[in-house]
Design a protein around this motif. Structure first.
Motif, PDB file in Angstrom:
ATOM      1  N   LEU A   1       0.834  -1.213   0.000  1.00 34.85           N
ATOM      2  CA  LEU A   1       0.000   0.000   0.000  1.00 34.85           C
ATOM      3  C   LEU A   1       0.864   1.258   0.000  1.00 34.85           C
ATOM      4  CD1 LEU A   1      -2.799  -1.099   2.512  1.00 34.85           C
ATOM      5  CD2 LEU A   1      -2.839  -1.141  -0.002  1.00 34.85           C
ATOM      6  N   SER A   2       2.007   1.202   0.669  1.00 37.02           N
ATOM      7  CA  SER A   2       2.935   2.349   0.643  1.00 37.02           C
ATOM      8  C   SER A   2       3.504   2.544  -0.755  1.00 37.02           C
ATOM      9  CB  SER A   2       4.072   2.120   1.649  1.00 37.02           C
ATOM     10  OG  SER A   2       3.578   2.092   2.969  1.00 37.02           O
TER      11      SER A   2
ATOM     12  N   ASN B   1       0.880   4.127  -2.888  1.00 36.10           N
ATOM     13  CA  ASN B   1       0.807   5.544  -2.550  1.00 36.10           C
ATOM     14  C   ASN B   1       1.895   6.335  -3.267  1.00 36.10           C
ATOM     15  OD1 ASN B   1      -0.033   7.878  -1.219  1.00 36.10           O
ATOM     16  ND2 ASN B   1       1.287   7.489   0.552  1.00 36.10           N
TER      17      ASN B   1
ATOM     18  N   ILE C   1      -5.827  -1.291  -7.137  1.00 30.83           N
ATOM     19  CA  ILE C   1      -6.508  -0.924  -5.892  1.00 30.83           C
ATOM     20  C   ILE C   1      -8.004  -1.228  -5.996  1.00 30.83           C
ATOM     21  CG2 ILE C   1      -7.297   1.101  -4.598  1.00 30.83           C
ATOM     22  CD1 ILE C   1      -4.673   0.158  -3.638  1.00 30.83           C
TER      23      ILE C   1
ATOM     24  N   HIS D   1      -4.833   3.535   5.380  1.00 26.69           N
ATOM     25  CA  HIS D   1      -3.395   3.676   5.113  1.00 26.69           C
ATOM     26  C   HIS D   1      -3.050   5.161   4.931  1.00 26.69           C
ATOM     27  CE1 HIS D   1       0.511   1.967   4.031  1.00 26.69           C
ATOM     28  NE2 HIS D   1       0.621   3.019   3.222  1.00 26.69           N
TER      29      HIS D   1
ATOM     30  N   LEU E   1      -2.927   7.514   1.524  1.00 27.84           N
ATOM     31  CA  LEU E   1      -3.299   6.840   0.275  1.00 27.84           C
ATOM     32  C   LEU E   1      -4.535   7.468  -0.357  1.00 27.84           C
ATOM     33  CD1 LEU E   1      -2.909   4.657  -1.817  1.00 27.84           C
ATOM     34  CD2 LEU E   1      -4.067   3.037  -0.301  1.00 27.84           C
TER      35      LEU E   1
ATOM     36  N   SER F   1      -3.687  10.769  -1.928  1.00 30.26           N
ATOM     37  CA  SER F   1      -2.923  10.610  -3.176  1.00 30.26           C
ATOM     38  C   SER F   1      -3.836  10.207  -4.323  1.00 30.26           C
ATOM     39  CB  SER F   1      -1.834   9.554  -2.986  1.00 30.26           C
ATOM     40  OG  SER F   1      -0.884   9.970  -2.024  1.00 30.26           O
TER      41      SER F   1
END
Length: 539
Positions: free
Chosen positions: A445-446, A449, A470, A486, A489, A492
């Protein structure tokens, strides 16, 4: 000397006294090629050939010293240009070779006691002068006595330099498939060459060159693959031969592996000793172009669907191939090693032991190279290939170390590596069984992002793919809270939807808004109920 030469050429038969032979020797005893060209034009080689014939055929004038003088003179005279050598061979080559073979036999029959090594050395060097002339090859190879004579030198000569020159002649004659097959048909030639791989460095190096040339003929390859003695000699050259000998042995192996059937004989030979020796030789000479190219080419040839499992079990294989791709500076070696690794990544599947070895290599390499981009493209290609198989995909998604390694490559400075990472994630998400593991992996997930935050039109296609990724994860209700919570996210994604694009923003905005609404609604729905404080009533 010129007058003596003219008298010899003018007469029907003549053998001058030894003093006159010495004068003629003095005339050609120098290292100026242009002067030797003039001597060939003037007929000195023809005169020496005529003298040698007279000496060998008439006992009254025969002496070892005279044979020695003439053989030295003939070798010196032929240090001329290749054009003049060709002209000399056209005039006297066939006859001269046969005369020299007669003299060579005398060297090994104990008829000569004074300096047999000097005579045999000059004879072999004269053969060498002719061996680089294409017009002479057919006659020389078809002359079985010549090949027999060279084998005698390999077996009986006490001078290693003479043996080196004899092997050099063989190497130079083995330049076409026809000559290679003819040479190897001499019954004692291969055993003689194999024996020399146990000798000094110069011999090892020259024999390895001969092996490399002889293995280039397809008709020789099956014969050599079936020879344990020959394969043992290649292992010896790779393992303890000097640097150049090892490189040439790798070249011989590359020739042998050009036929796929060779895998059955070479890979399992002596429990993999050939492949092990090759891997070690490459690792020890990673900065040498010839070794890298020949070695990488051999490893690539050995890779196939049927051989991948066995090849992957060799210690150091992955590391050596990766070093060839990322550390050496030779295009052919890089390409061959890359193709070999891609073959492995394509064919190794869960739950084989080699598959575990491959994934461990990928994870370890990602950890070792953190902060550099050298290996990024290679690693992302291999992860992508692994993800395309359903069995592999499930195994990868269950391993947090693997998912973390894949995610780390999203930060690469190489755009193609980032694109490969996104494609890998999308491919993993195609398997519904993987969705929950992917959706709860914080490093993934990072990475997502970070990709949404990239600027520039060149990143748009990749960002559209990660948006699809996603959206796929969000189809699993268990992922919604993880995605929505998160840090950064959702923001972004929102910014991505509003960012200018060469394409129409309408469809992108619609997708992002729907996704954001879904995630926010889930957050509201799952937010803990807050109990309001009781109202205090004053009495």
């Amino acid at each position: 000397a010129k007058a003596i030469k003219d008298d010899i050429l003018a007469s029907h038969w003549s053998c001058p006294p030894h003093g006159e032979l010495e004068q003629m020797l003095d005339e050609v005893n120098h290292n100026k090629k242009e002067y030797h060209d003039d001597e060939i034009d003037a007929g000195f080689a023809e005169a020496f050939c005529k003298i040698l014939k007279a000496i060998l055929n008439n006992k009254s004038v025969y002496s070892e010293k005279k044979v020695e003088t003439v053989c030295i003179s003939l070798e010196l005279a032929h240090r001329c240009s290749n054009l003049k050598r060709e002209q000399s061979f056209e005039k006297i080559g066939v006859e001269l070779i046969n005369l020299l073979l007669q003299a060579l036999d005398l060297c090994f029959s104990k008829s000569f006691n004074r300096k047999p090594n000097v005579i045999s050395g000059r004879i072999v060097r004269t053969f060498g002068h002719f061996a680089i002339i294409e017009a002479a090859h057919i006659h020389m190879v078809n002359n079985t006595k010549l090949l027999d004579g060279l084998v005698k030198v390999l077996i009986f000569s006490a001078d290693s330099k003479v043996q080196v020159n004899a092997v050099w002649v063989i190497s130079n004659l083995a330049i076409t498939d026809t000559t290679r097959v003819k040479i190897l048909s001499q019954p004692n030639l291969l055993p003689s060459l194999i024996h020399l791989t146990e000798k000094d460095s110069d011999l090892k190096t020259e024999v390895a060159a001969a092996f490399m040339n002889l293995t280039a003929a397809s008709l020789n390859q099956e014969k050599l693959i079936e020879s344990p003695e020959f394969l043992n000699s290649l292992i010896r050259l790779l393992s303890i031969g000097p640097h150049e000998a090892s490189s040439r042995a790798a070249g011989a192996l590359r020739n042998l592996t050009s036929i796929k059937s060779s895998q059955h004989g070479l890979i399992p030979y002596k429990r993999g000793k050939i492949v092990d020796a090759l891997i070690d030789a490459i690792s020890n000479n990673i900065n040498d172009e010839k070794m890298c190219c020949r070695g990488a080419g051999t490893l690539k040839n050995l890779m196939s669907k049927n051989s991948a499992e066995k090849m992957a079990q060799h210690k150091g294989l992955f590391q050596t191939l990766a070093a060839l791709v990322c550390e050496c500076n030779y295009a052919y070696a890089k390409k061959s090693a890359f193709e070999a690794l891609k073959e492995l990544a394509s064919h190794l599947k869960y739950p084989s032991p080699s598959h575990k070895v491959l994934l461990k290599f990928l994870v370890t390499t990602c950890q070792m190279i953190e902060g550099t981009d050298d290996y990024d493209l290679l690693l992302t290609e291999m992860f992508l290939l692994q993800s395309t198989t359903a069995e592999n995909s499930s195994s990868m998604a269950k391993d947090k170390m693997i998912l973390g390694s894949i995610s780390s490559l999203a930060y690469s400075n190489i755009s193609k590596a980032r694109a490969n990472t996104v494609r890998t994630l999308c491919t993993l998400a195609d398997n519904k069984e993987n969705l929950e593991a992917l959706g709860h992996c914080r490093p993934i997930l990072s990475a997502v992002n970070t990709i949404f935050q990239l600027k520039g039109a060149e990143n748009e296609e990749m960002q559209e793919q990660i948006l699809d990724f996603i959206s796929t994860l969000a189809k699993n209700d268990k992922n919604l809270r993880s995605i929505a919570s998160h840090e950064g996210l959702l923001k972004s994604m929102h910014n991505f939807a509003r960012s200018p694009s060469e394409k129409s923003n309408e469809e992108r905005s619609k997708t992002v808004k729907s996704l954001l609404l879904l995630l926010r609604n889930d957050m509201v729905r799952k937010r803990p109920h807050v109990i309001e404080p009781a109202t205090v009533v004053k009495v």
